[in-house]
Design a protein around this motif. Structure first.
Motif, PDB file in Angstrom:
ATOM      1  N   HIS A  62       0.472  -1.925  -8.703  1.00 31.21           N
ATOM      2  CA  HIS A  62      -0.007  -0.548  -8.894  1.00 31.21           C
ATOM      3  C   HIS A  62       0.330   0.269  -7.656  1.00 31.21           C
ATOM      4  O   HIS A  62      -0.148  -0.036  -6.563  1.00 31.21           O
ATOM      5  CB  HIS A  62      -1.523  -0.543  -9.148  1.00 31.21           C
ATOM      6  CG  HIS A  62      -2.134   0.826  -9.224  1.00 31.21           C
ATOM      7  ND1 HIS A  62      -2.095   1.601 -10.368  1.00 31.21           N
ATOM      8  CD2 HIS A  62      -2.801   1.580  -8.305  1.00 31.21           C
ATOM      9  CE1 HIS A  62      -2.718   2.753 -10.149  1.00 31.21           C
ATOM     10  NE2 HIS A  62      -3.156   2.767  -8.903  1.00 31.21           N
ATOM     11  N   HIS A  82       1.881   4.483  -6.174  1.00 31.41           N
ATOM     12  CA  HIS A  82       2.136   5.899  -6.471  1.00 31.41           C
ATOM     13  C   HIS A  82       3.238   6.395  -5.536  1.00 31.41           C
ATOM     14  O   HIS A  82       2.954   6.777  -4.401  1.00 31.41           O
ATOM     15  CB  HIS A  82       0.881   6.746  -6.225  1.00 31.41           C
ATOM     16  CG  HIS A  82      -0.305   6.365  -7.039  1.00 31.41           C
ATOM     17  ND1 HIS A  82      -0.453   6.743  -8.353  1.00 31.41           N
ATOM     18  CD2 HIS A  82      -1.415   5.653  -6.722  1.00 31.41           C
ATOM     19  CE1 HIS A  82      -1.619   6.283  -8.810  1.00 31.41           C
ATOM     20  NE2 HIS A  82      -2.211   5.600  -7.847  1.00 31.41           N
ATOM     21  N   HIS A 139      -6.573   4.327 -14.119  1.00 31.05           N
ATOM     22  CA  HIS A 139      -7.596   4.037 -13.104  1.00 31.05           C
ATOM     23  C   HIS A 139      -8.951   3.908 -13.795  1.00 31.05           C
ATOM     24  O   HIS A 139      -9.300   4.763 -14.611  1.00 31.05           O
ATOM     25  CB  HIS A 139      -7.679   5.178 -12.093  1.00 31.05           C
ATOM     26  CG  HIS A 139      -6.419   5.391 -11.321  1.00 31.05           C
ATOM     27  ND1 HIS A 139      -5.498   6.356 -11.645  1.00 31.05           N
ATOM     28  CD2 HIS A 139      -5.922   4.749 -10.236  1.00 31.05           C
ATOM     29  CE1 HIS A 139      -4.495   6.313 -10.783  1.00 31.05           C
ATOM     30  NE2 HIS A 139      -4.718   5.341  -9.918  1.00 31.05           N
ATOM     31  N   HIS A 168      -8.326  -0.906 -10.175  1.00 31.73           N
ATOM     32  CA  HIS A 168      -9.573  -0.910  -9.381  1.00 31.73           C
ATOM     33  C   HIS A 168     -10.761  -1.617 -10.057  1.00 31.73           C
ATOM     34  O   HIS A 168     -11.175  -2.652  -9.590  1.00 31.73           O
ATOM     35  CB  HIS A 168      -9.958   0.505  -8.936  1.00 31.73           C
ATOM     36  CG  HIS A 168      -8.895   1.194  -8.160  1.00 31.73           C
ATOM     37  ND1 HIS A 168      -8.455   0.715  -6.949  1.00 31.73           N
ATOM     38  CD2 HIS A 168      -8.140   2.301  -8.428  1.00 31.73           C
ATOM     39  CE1 HIS A 168      -7.506   1.508  -6.484  1.00 31.73           C
ATOM     40  NE2 HIS A 168      -7.285   2.473  -7.362  1.00 31.73           N
ATOM     41  N   ASP A 172      -1.549   0.871  -4.322  1.00 29.94           N
ATOM     42  CA  ASP A 172      -2.069   2.235  -4.513  1.00 29.94           C
ATOM     43  C   ASP A 172      -1.374   3.264  -3.629  1.00 29.94           C
ATOM     44  O   ASP A 172      -1.985   4.259  -3.246  1.00 29.94           O
ATOM     45  CB  ASP A 172      -3.589   2.258  -4.260  1.00 29.94           C
ATOM     46  CG  ASP A 172      -4.307   3.235  -5.201  1.00 29.94           C
ATOM     47  OD1 ASP A 172      -3.676   3.744  -6.146  1.00 29.94           O
ATOM     48  OD2 ASP A 172      -5.500   3.498  -4.986  1.00 29.94           O
TER      49      ASP A 172
HETATM   50 ZN   LIG Z   1      -3.928   4.496  -8.040  1.00 31.12          ZN
END
Ligand SMILES: [Zn+2]
Length: 453
Positions: free
Chosen positions: A66, A68, A223, A260, A311
Protein backbone atom coordinates in the motif's frame (compact mmCIF):
# COMPACT_ATOMS: atom_id res chain seq x y z
CA UNK A 1 21.41 -14.23 -17.69
CA UNK A 2 23.45 -16.08 -15.11
CA UNK A 3 23.85 -14.62 -11.62
CA UNK A 4 26.78 -16.35 -9.96
CA UNK A 5 28.71 -16.32 -6.72
CA UNK A 6 25.84 -15.33 -4.45
CA UNK A 7 24.13 -16.62 -1.34
CA UNK A 8 20.59 -17.32 -2.55
CA UNK A 9 17.73 -16.67 -0.14
CA UNK A 10 14.72 -18.18 -1.89
CA UNK A 11 11.88 -16.95 0.37
CA UNK A 12 10.04 -20.03 -0.86
CA UNK A 13 8.16 -22.55 1.27
CA UNK A 14 10.30 -23.63 2.95
CA UNK A 15 12.72 -20.76 2.68
CA UNK A 16 16.17 -21.96 1.61
CA UNK A 17 19.56 -20.30 1.99
CA UNK A 18 22.03 -21.55 -0.64
CA UNK A 19 25.62 -20.30 -0.20
CA UNK A 20 27.75 -20.31 -3.35
CA UNK A 21 24.60 -20.41 -5.40
CA UNK A 22 23.68 -19.29 -8.89
CA UNK A 23 20.49 -18.27 -10.64
CA UNK A 24 19.68 -18.66 -14.29
CA UNK A 25 17.19 -16.20 -15.80
CA UNK A 26 15.55 -16.70 -19.17
CA UNK A 27 12.72 -14.71 -20.84
CA UNK A 28 12.03 -12.71 -17.69
CA UNK A 29 11.69 -15.76 -15.47
CA UNK A 30 13.85 -17.76 -13.14
CA UNK A 31 14.64 -20.86 -15.15
CA UNK A 32 16.95 -22.64 -12.73
CA UNK A 33 18.87 -22.19 -9.49
CA UNK A 34 21.24 -24.16 -7.30
CA UNK A 35 24.92 -24.69 -6.55
CA UNK A 36 27.13 -22.41 -8.67
CA UNK A 37 29.21 -25.22 -10.19
CA UNK A 38 26.11 -27.04 -11.45
CA UNK A 39 24.67 -23.96 -13.11
CA UNK A 40 28.03 -22.98 -14.60
CA UNK A 41 28.19 -26.43 -16.21
CA UNK A 42 24.65 -26.10 -17.56
CA UNK A 43 24.46 -22.46 -18.64
CA UNK A 44 27.98 -20.97 -18.48
CA UNK A 45 28.36 -20.65 -22.23
CA UNK A 46 30.15 -17.84 -24.03
CA UNK A 47 27.98 -14.80 -24.71
CA UNK A 48 25.64 -15.45 -21.77
CA UNK A 49 25.08 -12.24 -19.78
CA UNK A 50 26.62 -12.68 -16.34
CA UNK A 51 26.31 -10.90 -13.05
CA UNK A 52 28.93 -11.70 -10.46
CA UNK A 53 27.24 -11.25 -7.07
CA UNK A 54 30.67 -11.21 -5.37
CA UNK A 55 29.37 -13.00 -2.31
CA UNK A 56 26.29 -10.80 -1.88
CA UNK A 57 22.88 -12.10 -0.88
CA UNK A 58 20.48 -12.76 -3.76
CA UNK A 59 16.84 -12.23 -2.75
CA UNK A 60 13.48 -11.83 -4.46
CA UNK A 61 12.48 -8.22 -5.17
CA UNK A 62 10.60 -6.56 -2.33
CA UNK A 63 6.85 -5.90 -2.45
CA UNK A 64 4.91 -2.96 -1.00
CA UNK A 65 1.22 -3.60 -0.30
CA UNK A 66 0.00 0.00 0.00
CA UNK A 67 1.60 3.26 -1.12
CA UNK A 68 0.76 6.72 -2.51
CA UNK A 69 3.02 8.00 -5.28
CA UNK A 70 0.97 11.20 -5.39
CA UNK A 71 2.24 12.30 -1.97
CA UNK A 72 5.86 12.71 -3.08
CA UNK A 73 5.79 16.52 -3.37
CA UNK A 74 4.78 16.86 0.28
CA UNK A 75 8.40 16.33 1.24
CA UNK A 76 9.67 19.49 2.94
CA UNK A 77 6.49 21.42 2.17
CA UNK A 78 5.42 24.06 4.71
CA UNK A 79 1.98 23.62 6.25
CA UNK A 80 0.48 27.01 7.13
CA UNK A 81 -1.40 27.75 10.32
CA UNK A 82 -1.70 25.74 13.50
CA UNK A 83 -0.25 22.21 13.35
CA UNK A 84 -2.84 19.50 12.69
CA UNK A 85 -3.97 18.13 16.05
CA UNK A 86 -5.31 14.78 14.87
CA UNK A 87 -5.59 12.57 11.81
CA UNK A 88 -8.81 14.11 10.38
CA UNK A 89 -7.05 17.49 10.51
CA UNK A 90 -4.01 16.02 8.75
CA UNK A 91 -6.30 14.82 5.95
CA UNK A 92 -7.93 18.23 5.64
CA UNK A 93 -4.87 20.41 6.05
CA UNK A 94 -2.40 18.33 4.04
CA UNK A 95 -3.64 15.58 1.77
CA UNK A 96 -6.95 17.03 0.60
CA UNK A 97 -5.21 20.23 -0.44
CA UNK A 98 -2.12 18.65 -1.93
CA UNK A 99 -4.08 16.26 -4.15
CA UNK A 100 -5.97 19.24 -5.66
CA UNK A 101 -2.65 20.82 -6.63
CA UNK A 102 -1.62 17.94 -8.91
CA UNK A 103 -1.87 18.11 -12.69
CA UNK A 104 -0.62 15.72 -15.34
CA UNK A 105 3.10 16.54 -15.11
CA UNK A 106 3.02 16.57 -11.31
CA UNK A 107 1.41 13.12 -11.27
CA UNK A 108 4.07 11.95 -13.72
CA UNK A 109 7.01 13.24 -11.67
CA UNK A 110 5.51 12.22 -8.32
CA UNK A 111 5.38 8.69 -9.65
CA UNK A 112 8.87 8.81 -11.17
CA UNK A 113 10.63 10.00 -8.01
CA UNK A 114 8.94 7.19 -6.07
CA UNK A 115 9.94 4.67 -8.73
CA UNK A 116 13.57 5.82 -8.56
CA UNK A 117 13.36 5.33 -4.79
CA UNK A 118 11.81 1.89 -5.28
CA UNK A 119 14.55 0.70 -7.64
CA UNK A 120 17.24 2.07 -5.28
CA UNK A 121 15.72 0.10 -2.40
CA UNK A 122 14.99 -3.10 -4.30
CA UNK A 123 11.21 -2.73 -4.16
CA UNK A 124 10.03 -4.21 -7.45
CA UNK A 125 6.25 -4.48 -6.93
CA UNK A 126 4.13 -1.61 -5.59
CA UNK A 127 0.40 -1.39 -4.90
CA UNK A 128 -0.48 2.28 -5.30
CA UNK A 129 -3.54 4.30 -4.31
CA UNK A 130 -3.87 7.51 -6.33
CA UNK A 131 -5.69 10.85 -5.96
CA UNK A 132 -5.55 13.96 -8.16
CA UNK A 133 -9.09 15.43 -8.26
CA UNK A 134 -8.19 18.06 -10.85
CA UNK A 135 -6.67 15.48 -13.18
CA UNK A 136 -8.66 12.26 -12.90
CA UNK A 137 -9.31 10.98 -16.41
CA UNK A 138 -6.16 9.32 -17.70
CA UNK A 139 -4.21 9.81 -14.48
CA UNK A 140 -3.65 6.07 -14.05
CA UNK A 141 -2.22 5.84 -17.59
CA UNK A 142 0.33 8.52 -16.71
CA UNK A 143 1.42 6.51 -13.68
CA UNK A 144 1.36 3.20 -15.59
CA UNK A 145 3.59 4.68 -18.31
CA UNK A 146 6.06 5.77 -15.64
CA UNK A 147 6.02 2.29 -14.09
CA UNK A 148 6.61 0.74 -17.52
CA UNK A 149 9.45 3.17 -18.20
CA UNK A 150 11.03 2.25 -14.85
CA UNK A 151 10.61 -1.47 -15.58
CA UNK A 152 8.87 -2.19 -12.27
CA UNK A 153 5.60 -3.94 -11.44
CA UNK A 154 2.57 -2.09 -10.00
CA UNK A 155 -1.11 -2.35 -9.17
CA UNK A 156 -2.88 1.00 -9.61
CA UNK A 157 -6.24 2.47 -8.65
CA UNK A 158 -7.95 5.85 -8.34
CA UNK A 159 -9.50 6.70 -4.97
CA UNK A 160 -13.21 7.43 -5.39
CA UNK A 161 -14.49 9.98 -2.88
CA UNK A 162 -17.47 12.29 -2.38
CA UNK A 163 -15.40 15.06 -0.88
CA UNK A 164 -15.02 16.94 -4.17
CA UNK A 165 -18.62 16.56 -5.34
CA UNK A 166 -20.69 14.09 -7.33
CA UNK A 167 -19.08 14.85 -10.69
CA UNK A 168 -15.57 14.00 -9.47
CA UNK A 169 -16.84 10.92 -7.65
CA UNK A 170 -18.28 9.73 -10.98
CA UNK A 171 -15.02 10.60 -12.76
CA UNK A 172 -13.14 8.52 -10.20
CA UNK A 173 -15.41 5.54 -10.80
CA UNK A 174 -14.97 5.89 -14.56
CA UNK A 175 -11.19 6.12 -14.25
CA UNK A 176 -11.04 2.86 -12.29
CA UNK A 177 -13.29 1.04 -14.75
CA UNK A 178 -11.47 2.43 -17.79
CA UNK A 179 -8.04 1.61 -16.40
CA UNK A 180 -8.87 -1.89 -15.14
CA UNK A 181 -9.91 -2.73 -18.71
CA UNK A 182 -7.06 -0.86 -20.42
CA UNK A 183 -4.40 -2.36 -18.15
CA UNK A 184 -5.10 -5.83 -19.48
CA UNK A 185 -2.89 -4.74 -22.41
CA UNK A 186 0.05 -4.28 -20.06
CA UNK A 187 2.11 -7.10 -18.57
CA UNK A 188 3.63 -5.55 -15.44
CA UNK A 189 0.85 -3.12 -14.50
CA UNK A 190 -2.72 -3.92 -13.58
CA UNK A 191 -5.66 -2.14 -12.04
CA UNK A 192 -7.94 -2.51 -9.07
CA UNK A 193 -10.87 -0.39 -7.84
CA UNK A 194 -9.85 2.43 -5.49
CA UNK A 195 -12.03 3.92 -2.78
CA UNK A 196 -10.85 6.60 -0.37
CA UNK A 197 -12.45 5.65 2.96
CA UNK A 198 -15.88 5.10 4.43
CA UNK A 199 -15.90 8.61 5.90
CA UNK A 200 -15.92 10.26 2.47
CA UNK A 201 -18.23 7.76 0.74
CA UNK A 202 -22.02 7.94 0.77
CA UNK A 203 -24.25 4.89 0.38
CA UNK A 204 -25.12 6.07 -3.13
CA UNK A 205 -21.47 6.26 -4.17
CA UNK A 206 -20.62 2.87 -2.64
CA UNK A 207 -23.55 1.41 -4.52
CA UNK A 208 -22.40 3.03 -7.76
CA UNK A 209 -18.87 1.66 -7.25
CA UNK A 210 -20.14 -1.86 -6.60
CA UNK A 211 -22.34 -1.65 -9.71
CA UNK A 212 -19.48 -0.29 -11.85
CA UNK A 213 -17.15 -3.05 -10.66
CA UNK A 214 -19.56 -5.79 -11.60
CA UNK A 215 -18.18 -8.06 -14.29
CA UNK A 216 -14.66 -6.65 -13.96
CA UNK A 217 -13.47 -9.49 -11.72
CA UNK A 218 -11.86 -6.93 -9.41
CA UNK A 219 -11.57 -6.21 -5.72
CA UNK A 220 -11.26 -2.84 -4.01
CA UNK A 221 -8.46 -0.94 -2.29
CA UNK A 222 -9.71 1.25 0.55
CA UNK A 223 -8.57 2.86 3.83
CA UNK A 224 -10.50 1.47 6.80
CA UNK A 225 -10.60 2.67 10.42
CA UNK A 226 -7.27 4.45 10.23
CA UNK A 227 -8.67 6.74 12.97
CA UNK A 228 -11.74 6.47 15.22
CA UNK A 229 -13.34 9.28 13.22
CA UNK A 230 -13.90 6.83 10.34
CA UNK A 231 -15.85 4.48 12.64
CA UNK A 232 -17.79 7.34 14.26
CA UNK A 233 -18.78 8.64 10.83
CA UNK A 234 -19.92 5.20 9.67
CA UNK A 235 -22.04 4.66 12.80
CA UNK A 236 -23.55 8.11 12.42
CA UNK A 237 -24.22 7.67 8.69
CA UNK A 238 -25.44 4.09 8.60
CA UNK A 239 -25.85 2.78 12.14
CA UNK A 240 -23.18 0.22 11.26
CA UNK A 241 -19.45 0.08 11.83
CA UNK A 242 -17.29 0.34 8.71
CA UNK A 243 -16.61 -3.31 7.91
CA UNK A 244 -20.25 -4.49 7.98
CA UNK A 245 -21.14 -1.34 6.06
CA UNK A 246 -18.64 -2.20 3.31
CA UNK A 247 -19.73 -5.84 3.34
CA UNK A 248 -23.31 -4.74 2.72
CA UNK A 249 -22.14 -3.19 -0.59
CA UNK A 250 -20.03 -6.18 -1.61
CA UNK A 251 -16.74 -4.31 -1.20
CA UNK A 252 -14.90 -7.04 0.74
CA UNK A 253 -13.37 -10.29 -0.50
CA UNK A 254 -10.08 -12.03 -1.35
CA UNK A 255 -9.18 -9.39 -3.98
CA UNK A 256 -9.84 -6.45 -1.65
CA UNK A 257 -7.19 -4.60 0.37
CA UNK A 258 -8.25 -2.77 3.49
CA UNK A 259 -5.48 -0.40 4.59
CA UNK A 260 -4.78 0.08 8.31
CA UNK A 261 -7.86 -1.35 10.13
CA UNK A 262 -6.37 0.15 13.30
CA UNK A 263 -9.70 0.70 15.07
CA UNK A 264 -11.74 -2.26 13.83
CA UNK A 265 -13.40 -4.29 16.58
CA UNK A 266 -13.60 -8.06 16.99
CA UNK A 267 -16.84 -8.45 15.03
CA UNK A 268 -15.38 -6.44 12.14
CA UNK A 269 -12.23 -8.53 12.14
CA UNK A 270 -14.36 -11.68 12.03
CA UNK A 271 -15.92 -10.37 8.82
CA UNK A 272 -12.50 -9.52 7.37
CA UNK A 273 -11.44 -13.08 8.10
CA UNK A 274 -14.59 -14.72 6.75
CA UNK A 275 -14.51 -12.72 3.53
CA UNK A 276 -10.79 -13.41 2.98
CA UNK A 277 -10.13 -9.68 2.79
CA UNK A 278 -6.50 -8.50 2.99
CA UNK A 279 -5.41 -6.02 5.64
CA UNK A 280 -2.32 -3.93 4.92
CA UNK A 281 -0.30 -2.62 7.85
CA UNK A 282 1.66 0.66 7.67
CA UNK A 283 3.37 1.23 11.03
CA UNK A 284 5.49 4.26 10.04
CA UNK A 285 2.41 6.10 8.85
CA UNK A 286 0.38 5.07 11.91
CA UNK A 287 3.15 6.36 14.18
CA UNK A 288 3.52 9.59 12.20
CA UNK A 289 -0.22 10.30 12.29
CA UNK A 290 -0.54 9.26 15.93
CA UNK A 291 -3.51 7.02 15.11
CA UNK A 292 -2.54 4.05 17.28
CA UNK A 293 -1.20 0.55 16.72
CA UNK A 294 -3.30 -1.99 14.81
CA UNK A 295 -3.75 -5.22 16.78
CA UNK A 296 -1.69 -7.23 14.30
CA UNK A 297 -0.77 -10.08 16.65
CA UNK A 298 -4.46 -10.62 17.36
CA UNK A 299 -5.33 -10.33 13.67
CA UNK A 300 -2.75 -12.99 12.86
CA UNK A 301 -4.23 -15.29 15.53
CA UNK A 302 -7.67 -14.66 14.09
CA UNK A 303 -6.43 -15.85 10.69
CA UNK A 304 -6.63 -12.49 8.91
CA UNK A 305 -4.36 -12.10 5.88
CA UNK A 306 -1.91 -9.33 6.76
CA UNK A 307 0.37 -7.55 4.31
CA UNK A 308 2.93 -4.76 4.78
CA UNK A 309 2.75 -1.40 3.00
CA UNK A 310 4.46 1.97 3.43
CA UNK A 311 1.63 4.49 2.89
CA UNK A 312 3.95 6.77 0.90
CA UNK A 313 6.92 6.60 3.25
CA UNK A 314 10.20 5.65 1.57
CA UNK A 315 10.24 2.49 -0.49
CA UNK A 316 12.94 1.17 1.78
CA UNK A 317 10.66 -1.57 3.09
CA UNK A 318 13.20 -2.82 5.63
CA UNK A 319 12.57 0.44 7.51
CA UNK A 320 8.89 -0.57 7.56
CA UNK A 321 9.86 -4.04 8.88
CA UNK A 322 11.79 -2.37 11.68
CA UNK A 323 8.95 0.00 12.55
CA UNK A 324 6.51 -2.92 12.67
CA UNK A 325 8.92 -4.90 14.82
CA UNK A 326 9.37 -2.04 17.31
CA UNK A 327 5.95 -0.32 17.38
CA UNK A 328 3.94 -3.19 18.84
CA UNK A 329 6.49 -3.89 21.54
CA UNK A 330 6.39 -0.37 22.91
CA UNK A 331 2.65 0.14 22.31
CA UNK A 332 1.83 -3.01 24.32
CA UNK A 333 4.79 -2.87 26.73
CA UNK A 334 5.47 -6.46 25.68
CA UNK A 335 8.67 -7.56 23.88
CA UNK A 336 6.92 -10.72 22.64
CA UNK A 337 4.68 -8.76 20.27
CA UNK A 338 5.27 -8.69 16.51
CA UNK A 339 8.12 -11.24 16.51
CA UNK A 340 10.63 -11.20 13.67
CA UNK A 341 9.38 -14.32 11.92
CA UNK A 342 5.86 -12.87 11.87
CA UNK A 343 7.08 -9.59 10.36
CA UNK A 344 9.10 -11.51 7.77
CA UNK A 345 6.15 -13.72 6.87
CA UNK A 346 3.93 -10.66 6.43
CA UNK A 347 6.46 -8.72 4.35
CA UNK A 348 7.61 -11.58 2.12
CA UNK A 349 5.23 -14.54 1.77
CA UNK A 350 2.02 -12.62 2.45
CA UNK A 351 2.94 -9.65 0.26
CA UNK A 352 3.90 -12.09 -2.49
CA UNK A 353 0.56 -13.94 -2.28
CA UNK A 354 -1.19 -10.57 -2.41
CA UNK A 355 0.76 -9.56 -5.54
CA UNK A 356 -0.19 -12.88 -7.12
CA UNK A 357 -3.87 -12.04 -6.59
CA UNK A 358 -3.42 -9.24 -9.13
CA UNK A 359 -0.89 -10.87 -11.45
CA UNK A 360 -2.88 -14.06 -11.71
CA UNK A 361 -0.92 -17.09 -12.86
CA UNK A 362 2.46 -15.56 -11.96
CA UNK A 363 4.75 -16.67 -9.17
CA UNK A 364 6.09 -13.55 -7.44
CA UNK A 365 8.41 -12.96 -4.49
CA UNK A 366 10.17 -16.33 -4.52
CA UNK A 367 13.36 -17.59 -6.11
CA UNK A 368 11.92 -20.76 -7.62
CA UNK A 369 11.92 -22.04 -11.20
CA UNK A 370 9.08 -20.44 -13.15
CA UNK A 371 8.82 -17.35 -10.92
CA UNK A 372 9.14 -13.89 -12.39
CA UNK A 373 12.78 -12.82 -12.28
CA UNK A 374 12.40 -9.97 -9.80
CA UNK A 375 15.72 -10.24 -8.00
CA UNK A 376 17.91 -8.00 -5.86
CA UNK A 377 21.49 -8.20 -4.67
CA UNK A 378 22.20 -7.14 -1.10
CA UNK A 379 25.74 -6.37 0.03
CA UNK A 380 25.35 -7.88 3.48
CA UNK A 381 28.13 -9.98 4.95
CA UNK A 382 26.99 -11.38 8.31
CA UNK A 383 29.43 -11.72 11.20
CA UNK A 384 27.22 -14.38 12.83
CA UNK A 385 25.78 -17.52 11.21
CA UNK A 386 22.91 -16.81 8.83
CA UNK A 387 20.41 -19.56 8.09
CA UNK A 388 16.76 -19.96 7.16
CA UNK A 389 15.62 -19.81 10.79
CA UNK A 390 17.33 -16.61 11.89
CA UNK A 391 17.13 -14.65 8.63
CA UNK A 392 14.32 -12.33 9.87
CA UNK A 393 16.54 -11.02 12.68
CA UNK A 394 19.49 -10.51 10.30
CA UNK A 395 17.18 -8.38 8.18
CA UNK A 396 15.67 -6.52 11.15
CA UNK A 397 18.98 -5.75 12.85
CA UNK A 398 21.52 -5.94 10.03
CA UNK A 399 20.03 -4.90 6.70
CA UNK A 400 20.24 -1.27 5.64
CA UNK A 401 18.75 0.35 2.57
CA UNK A 402 22.20 1.27 1.28
CA UNK A 403 23.03 -2.42 0.92
CA UNK A 404 20.89 -2.93 -2.19
CA UNK A 405 23.34 -2.78 -5.09
CA UNK A 406 21.43 -4.38 -7.98
CA UNK A 407 17.73 -4.50 -8.82
CA UNK A 408 16.28 -6.74 -11.52
CA UNK A 409 12.60 -6.94 -12.52
CA UNK A 410 11.16 -9.36 -15.06
CA UNK A 411 14.73 -10.33 -15.93
CA UNK A 412 15.73 -6.77 -16.83
CA UNK A 413 18.50 -5.06 -14.87
CA UNK A 414 17.11 -1.75 -13.56
CA UNK A 415 20.05 -0.92 -11.30
CA UNK A 416 23.52 -2.42 -11.48
CA UNK A 417 26.15 -1.71 -8.84
CA UNK A 418 24.00 1.19 -7.61
CA UNK A 419 23.73 2.82 -11.05
CA UNK A 420 20.18 3.19 -12.36
CA UNK A 421 19.81 1.98 -15.93
CA UNK A 422 16.18 2.64 -16.90
CA UNK A 423 15.59 6.00 -15.21
CA UNK A 424 17.82 9.08 -15.23
CA UNK A 425 17.80 9.79 -11.51
CA UNK A 426 19.45 13.22 -11.66
CA UNK A 427 17.26 14.46 -14.50
CA UNK A 428 14.08 13.24 -12.79
CA UNK A 429 15.08 14.93 -9.52
CA UNK A 430 15.86 18.18 -11.37
CA UNK A 431 12.49 18.11 -13.18
CA UNK A 432 10.66 17.30 -9.96
CA UNK A 433 12.40 20.20 -8.18
CA UNK A 434 11.25 22.47 -11.00
CA UNK A 435 7.60 21.33 -10.65
CA UNK A 436 7.46 21.21 -6.85
CA UNK A 437 7.28 25.01 -6.23
CA UNK A 438 4.21 25.22 -8.51
CA UNK A 439 2.57 22.38 -6.60
CA UNK A 440 3.43 24.04 -3.29
CA UNK A 441 1.97 27.39 -4.50
CA UNK A 442 -1.23 25.69 -5.62
CA UNK A 443 -1.37 23.92 -2.26
CA UNK A 444 -1.02 27.28 -0.47
CA UNK A 445 -3.85 28.75 -2.55
CA UNK A 446 -6.12 25.82 -1.62
CA UNK A 447 -5.09 26.27 2.01
CA UNK A 448 -5.89 30.01 1.97
CA UNK A 449 -9.21 29.38 0.26
CA UNK A 450 -10.08 26.80 2.94
CA UNK A 451 -9.21 29.25 5.71
CA UNK A 452 -10.84 32.38 4.21
CA UNK A 453 -13.74 30.67 2.47
ZN1 LIG B 1 -2.89 5.17 2.54
Amino acid sequence: MLIVNGTLVTMGTPNRVIPGGALYVQDGRIADLGPGADLEARYGRAGEERIDARGQLVLPGIICAHTHFYGAFSRGMALPGEPAGNFPEILEKLWWRLDKALWRDDVHYSALVCLVDAIRHGTTTLIDHHASPNFIDGSLDVIADAVDEAGLRAVLCYEVTDRDGAEKARAGIDENVRFIRAASERTRVCGTFGLHASLTLSDETLEACAAAAEGLDTGFHIHVAEHEADEDDSLHKSGQRIVPRLERFGILGPKTIVAHAVHTDEAERAILYETGTWVSHQPRSNMNNGVGAAPIDRMRDEGIKLALGNDGFSNNMWAEWKAAYLLHKVANRDPRRAPGDFIAQMATQANARLAEVFFAGETIGRLVPGAVADVILVDYHPFTPLAEGNLPWHILFGFEASMVTTTIAAGRVLMRDRALLTLDEAAIAAEARAYAPTVWEAYQRHAERAVHG
